[in-house]
Design a protein around this motif. Structure first.
Motif, PDB file in Angstrom:
ATOM      1  N   LEU A 172       0.841  -1.184   0.000  1.00 32.25           N
ATOM      2  CA  LEU A 172       0.000   0.000   0.000  1.00 32.25           C
ATOM      3  C   LEU A 172       0.877   1.236   0.000  1.00 32.25           C
ATOM      4  CD1 LEU A 172      -2.605  -0.886   2.805  1.00 32.25           C
ATOM      5  CD2 LEU A 172      -2.811  -1.315   0.347  1.00 32.25           C
ATOM      6  N   GLY A 173       0.472   2.247  -0.751  1.00 32.29           N
ATOM      7  CA  GLY A 173       1.117   3.539  -0.603  1.00 32.29           C
ATOM      8  C   GLY A 173       0.646   4.179   0.695  1.00 32.29           C
ATOM      9  N   GLU A 174       1.470   4.984   1.325  1.00 35.69           N
ATOM     10  CA  GLU A 174       1.058   5.633   2.571  1.00 35.69           C
ATOM     11  C   GLU A 174      -0.197   6.464   2.366  1.00 35.69           C
ATOM     12  OE1 GLU A 174       2.779   8.463   6.193  1.00 35.69           O
ATOM     13  OE2 GLU A 174       4.054   8.022   4.456  1.00 35.69           O
ATOM     14  N   GLN A 175      -0.383   6.996   1.157  1.00 37.93           N
ATOM     15  CA  GLN A 175      -1.586   7.781   0.869  1.00 37.93           C
ATOM     16  C   GLN A 175      -2.855   6.978   1.130  1.00 37.93           C
ATOM     17  OE1 GLN A 175      -2.171  10.999   0.121  1.00 37.93           O
ATOM     18  NE2 GLN A 175      -4.351  10.452   0.193  1.00 37.93           N
ATOM     19  N   ALA A 176      -2.784   5.651   0.934  1.00 39.16           N
ATOM     20  CA  ALA A 176      -3.963   4.800   1.170  1.00 39.16           C
ATOM     21  C   ALA A 176      -4.442   4.892   2.615  1.00 39.16           C
ATOM     22  CB  ALA A 176      -3.651   3.349   0.812  1.00 39.16           C
ATOM     23  N   LEU A 177      -3.538   5.211   3.535  1.00 41.09           N
ATOM     24  CA  LEU A 177      -3.903   5.323   4.946  1.00 41.09           C
ATOM     25  C   LEU A 177      -4.674   6.606   5.227  1.00 41.09           C
ATOM     26  CD1 LEU A 177      -0.512   4.253   6.597  1.00 41.09           C
ATOM     27  CD2 LEU A 177      -2.363   2.787   5.732  1.00 41.09           C
ATOM     28  N   TYR A 178      -4.625   7.561   4.308  1.00 38.65           N
ATOM     29  CA  TYR A 178      -5.230   8.872   4.520  1.00 38.65           C
ATOM     30  C   TYR A 178      -6.373   9.178   3.554  1.00 38.65           C
ATOM     31  CZ  TYR A 178      -1.273   9.775   7.590  1.00 38.65           C
ATOM     32  OH  TYR A 178      -0.359   9.707   8.615  1.00 38.65           O
ATOM     33  N   SER A 179      -6.506   8.455   2.468  1.00 40.20           N
ATOM     34  CA  SER A 179      -7.613   8.687   1.536  1.00 40.20           C
ATOM     35  C   SER A 179      -8.915   8.413   2.279  1.00 40.20           C
ATOM     36  CB  SER A 179      -7.482   7.767   0.314  1.00 40.20           C
ATOM     37  OG  SER A 179      -6.311   8.058  -0.418  1.00 40.20           O
ATOM     38  N   ASN A 180      -9.693   9.449   2.487  1.00 43.61           N
ATOM     39  CA  ASN A 180     -10.816   9.401   3.422  1.00 43.61           C
ATOM     40  C   ASN A 180     -12.070   8.855   2.751  1.00 43.61           C
ATOM     41  OD1 ASN A 180     -12.810   9.885   5.335  1.00 43.61           O
ATOM     42  ND2 ASN A 180     -11.944  11.847   5.969  1.00 43.61           N
ATOM     43  N   VAL A 208       4.557   1.769   1.449  1.00 42.45           N
ATOM     44  CA  VAL A 208       5.563   2.639   0.830  1.00 42.45           C
ATOM     45  C   VAL A 208       5.373   4.046   1.390  1.00 42.45           C
ATOM     46  CG1 VAL A 208       6.437   3.629  -1.315  1.00 42.45           C
ATOM     47  CG2 VAL A 208       5.631   1.248  -1.271  1.00 42.45           C
ATOM     48  N   PRO A 209       6.297   4.524   2.237  1.00 37.24           N
ATOM     49  CA  PRO A 209       6.159   5.866   2.821  1.00 37.24           C
ATOM     50  C   PRO A 209       6.117   6.952   1.751  1.00 37.24           C
ATOM     51  CG  PRO A 209       7.828   4.585   3.973  1.00 37.24           C
ATOM     52  CD  PRO A 209       7.486   3.820   2.734  1.00 37.24           C
ATOM     53  N   ARG A 210       5.426   8.036   2.062  1.00 38.66           N
ATOM     54  CA  ARG A 210       5.292   9.124   1.088  1.00 38.66           C
ATOM     55  C   ARG A 210       6.634   9.707   0.695  1.00 38.66           C
ATOM     56  NH1 ARG A 210       0.696  12.467   4.254  1.00 38.66           N
ATOM     57  NH2 ARG A 210       1.961  11.686   5.970  1.00 38.66           N
ATOM     58  N   ALA A 211       7.597   9.717   1.622  1.00 36.91           N
ATOM     59  CA  ALA A 211       8.901  10.328   1.340  1.00 36.91           C
ATOM     60  C   ALA A 211       9.960   9.297   0.967  1.00 36.91           C
ATOM     61  CB  ALA A 211       9.367  11.129   2.552  1.00 36.91           C
ATOM     62  N   ALA A 212       9.564   8.053   0.746  1.00 31.79           N
ATOM     63  CA  ALA A 212      10.555   7.011   0.426  1.00 31.79           C
ATOM     64  C   ALA A 212      11.185   7.265  -0.928  1.00 31.79           C
ATOM     65  CB  ALA A 212       9.886   5.638   0.440  1.00 31.79           C
ATOM     66  N   PRO A 213      12.503   7.076  -1.053  1.00 29.20           N
ATOM     67  CA  PRO A 213      13.135   7.147  -2.379  1.00 29.20           C
ATOM     68  C   PRO A 213      12.551   6.054  -3.277  1.00 29.20           C
ATOM     69  CG  PRO A 213      14.779   7.179  -0.624  1.00 29.20           C
ATOM     70  CD  PRO A 213      13.478   6.808   0.021  1.00 29.20           C
ATOM     71  N   LEU A 214      12.175   6.415  -4.486  1.00 29.41           N
ATOM     72  CA  LEU A 214      11.502   5.489  -5.385  1.00 29.41           C
ATOM     73  C   LEU A 214      12.414   5.046  -6.516  1.00 29.41           C
ATOM     74  CD1 LEU A 214       8.056   7.321  -5.702  1.00 29.41           C
ATOM     75  CD2 LEU A 214       8.614   5.372  -4.230  1.00 29.41           C
ATOM     76  N   ALA A 215      12.332   3.763  -6.860  1.00 32.07           N
ATOM     77  CA  ALA A 215      13.053   3.245  -8.018  1.00 32.07           C
ATOM     78  C   ALA A 215      12.173   3.261  -9.261  1.00 32.07           C
ATOM     79  CB  ALA A 215      13.527   1.818  -7.743  1.00 32.07           C
ATOM     80  N   LEU A 216      10.874   3.555  -9.065  1.00 26.92           N
ATOM     81  CA  LEU A 216       9.913   3.601 -10.161  1.00 26.92           C
ATOM     82  C   LEU A 216       8.795   4.549  -9.761  1.00 26.92           C
ATOM     83  CD1 LEU A 216       9.085   2.254 -12.923  1.00 26.92           C
ATOM     84  CD2 LEU A 216       7.684   0.683 -11.575  1.00 26.92           C
ATOM     85  N   PHE A 254       6.312  -4.444  -9.319  1.00 31.58           N
ATOM     86  CA  PHE A 254       5.993  -4.795  -7.929  1.00 31.58           C
ATOM     87  C   PHE A 254       7.263  -4.900  -7.099  1.00 31.58           C
ATOM     88  CE2 PHE A 254       5.188  -7.667  -4.421  1.00 31.58           C
ATOM     89  CZ  PHE A 254       3.982  -7.179  -3.915  1.00 31.58           C
ATOM     90  N   GLU A 255       8.281  -5.563  -7.637  1.00 24.75           N
ATOM     91  CA  GLU A 255       9.530  -5.721  -6.889  1.00 24.75           C
ATOM     92  C   GLU A 255      10.209  -4.384  -6.637  1.00 24.75           C
ATOM     93  OE1 GLU A 255      10.536  -8.427  -5.382  1.00 24.75           O
ATOM     94  OE2 GLU A 255       8.697  -9.371  -6.105  1.00 24.75           O
ATOM     95  N   LEU A 256      10.128  -3.467  -7.586  1.00 26.68           N
ATOM     96  CA  LEU A 256      10.729  -2.145  -7.392  1.00 26.68           C
ATOM     97  C   LEU A 256       9.975  -1.364  -6.309  1.00 26.68           C
ATOM     98  CD1 LEU A 256      11.521  -1.152 -11.082  1.00 26.68           C
ATOM     99  CD2 LEU A 256      13.165  -1.732  -9.287  1.00 26.68           C
ATOM    100  N   HIS A 257       8.650  -1.467  -6.307  1.00 29.77           N
ATOM    101  CA  HIS A 257       7.884  -0.807  -5.244  1.00 29.77           C
ATOM    102  C   HIS A 257       8.184  -1.446  -3.883  1.00 29.77           C
ATOM    103  CE1 HIS A 257       5.834   1.780  -7.935  1.00 29.77           C
ATOM    104  NE2 HIS A 257       5.035   0.872  -8.466  1.00 29.77           N
ATOM    105  N   ARG A 258       8.378  -2.759  -3.888  1.00 30.54           N
ATOM    106  CA  ARG A 258       8.647  -3.444  -2.622  1.00 30.54           C
ATOM    107  C   ARG A 258       9.969  -2.957  -2.021  1.00 30.54           C
ATOM    108  NH1 ARG A 258       7.359  -9.680  -1.676  1.00 30.54           N
ATOM    109  NH2 ARG A 258       8.655 -10.051  -3.510  1.00 30.54           N
ATOM    110  N   GLN A 259      10.917  -2.582  -2.846  1.00 31.70           N
ATOM    111  CA  GLN A 259      12.195  -2.072  -2.334  1.00 31.70           C
ATOM    112  C   GLN A 259      12.011  -0.808  -1.501  1.00 31.70           C
ATOM    113  OE1 GLN A 259      14.982  -1.527  -5.555  1.00 31.70           O
ATOM    114  NE2 GLN A 259      14.689  -3.603  -6.341  1.00 31.70           N
ATOM    115  N   ALA A 260      10.957  -0.047  -1.812  1.00 29.25           N
ATOM    116  CA  ALA A 260      10.708   1.207  -1.099  1.00 29.25           C
ATOM    117  C   ALA A 260       9.804   1.024   0.116  1.00 29.25           C
ATOM    118  CB  ALA A 260      10.074   2.222  -2.052  1.00 29.25           C
ATOM    119  N   ALA A 261       9.271  -0.174   0.312  1.00 28.88           N
ATOM    120  CA  ALA A 261       8.278  -0.413   1.365  1.00 28.88           C
ATOM    121  C   ALA A 261       8.927  -0.693   2.711  1.00 28.88           C
ATOM    122  CB  ALA A 261       7.374  -1.577   0.971  1.00 28.88           C
ATOM    123  N   VAL A 262       8.168  -0.444   3.773  1.00 32.51           N
ATOM    124  CA  VAL A 262       8.567  -0.827   5.119  1.00 32.51           C
ATOM    125  C   VAL A 262       7.578  -1.864   5.638  1.00 32.51           C
ATOM    126  CG1 VAL A 262       9.677   1.364   5.616  1.00 32.51           C
ATOM    127  CG2 VAL A 262       7.253   1.067   6.180  1.00 32.51           C
TER     128      VAL A 262
END
Length: 287
Positions: A172-180, A208-216, A254-262
């Motif tokens: 999930l993108g961190e934005q998903a936690l805030y989309s009301n 994936v945090p909003r400020a995470a460095p992204l590979a994609l 998916f794998e590139l996004h996973r690199q940015a995830a916590v």
């Protein structure tokens, strides 16, 4: 046929035309003679005016020396009419039937990979959150509101989180936690649900945090079912991706996004922070 499906059929025809020319057949007539076909059939397929059957593709590839491309092209032919299915057509009698189709798909899948940059993934939604989503869909597309039945079918999918040996890799993108969706009370309940599912043994939930460095770049959400199908939802349509080379691109994404995830405690901390945000909104609204 939808515009996208027609474009796909034309692209397939252009590719087959290239195979013909590569093999030295300078005209459709020459290939038609080699295949014992009518010349008009070659022309219609190459110009996207006729669907090619799987047998047509096999004999075309064999005759032109492109058998290595056969699997890719057969996958295209099998799903060319399904690649772009208009939402209005899918939900014209309500959303419940579309949710029933998802149950069948889940039954056949062993490994799911989910990327949702701005919305909570359907299978871990609460009833309140899902209700708000289905109401939005019904209002947007002006289709029948069978919200209660649709929510029930969506929640039915949750049993697959506990049954069998399926593996769920969810980002999930961190934005998903805030989309009301539904207000503070609904959102707090939904975020509590995320805290609970973090402990499920078959579910790997990363954020994936909003400020995470992204590979994609963030891109759009998608659901990948084993290595055979990717579903992509847009405002107007649902796309089914079945070509092996395209599926591999989604796997790579998916794998590139996973690199940015916590995961684990850092993911829990992000969820708790979002809960605190909606707690403050609720307190402020009460004055």
């Amino acid at each position: 046929m939808s515009t996208q499906a027609q474009e796909s059929r034309e692209a397939l025809g252009a590719r087959l035309r290239g195979f013909r020319k590569d093999a030295g057949f300078t005209s459709g007539r020459a290939l038609a003679r080699a295949l014992s076909w009518q010349e008009s059939k070659v022309s219609r397929i190459e110009n996207g005016r006729q669907n090619a059957s799987e047998d047509d593709i096999r004999v075309w590839c064999r005759t032109t020396g492109h058998e290595a491309d056969l699997a890719d092209l057969v996958a295209t032919v099998r799903h060319i009419d399904e690649m772009w299915m208009e939402w209005r057509r899918q939900i014209q009698e309500g959303a419940e039937n579309r949710q029933k189709k998802s149950l069948t798909l889940y039954q056949k899948t062993k490994v799911l990979r989910i990327w949702e940059p701005s919305t909570i993934w359907g299978t871990i939604q609460t009833a309140g959150y899902a209700e708000n989503i289905f109401e939005q869909v019904s209002n947007f597309h002006e289709t029948p509101a069978d919200t209660e039945a649709a929510v029930a079918k969506r929640l039915e999918r949750q049993r697959y989180l506990y049954e069998g040996k399926r593996i769920f890799n969810v980002l999930l993108g961190e934005q998903a936690l805030y989309s009301n969706h539904g207000g503070s009370e609904v959102m707090r309940a939904q975020l509590d649900r995320l805290l609970a599912v973090l402990a499920l043994p078959r579910l790997s939930l990363g954020i994936v945090p909003r400020a995470a460095p992204l590979a994609l770049w963030i891109g759009h959400g998608f659901a990948m079912f084993d290595d055979r199908l990717v579903m992509v939802e847009t405002y107007s349509a649902e796309i089914s991706v079945t070509q092996p080379r395209e599926i591999e691109l989604y796997h790579k994404a998916f794998e590139l996004h996973r690199q940015a995830a916590v995961y684990g405690q850092p993911a829990r901390d992000l969820i708790l922070t979002a809960i605190g945000y909606f707690d403050r909104i609720e307190r402020d609204s009460r004055g």
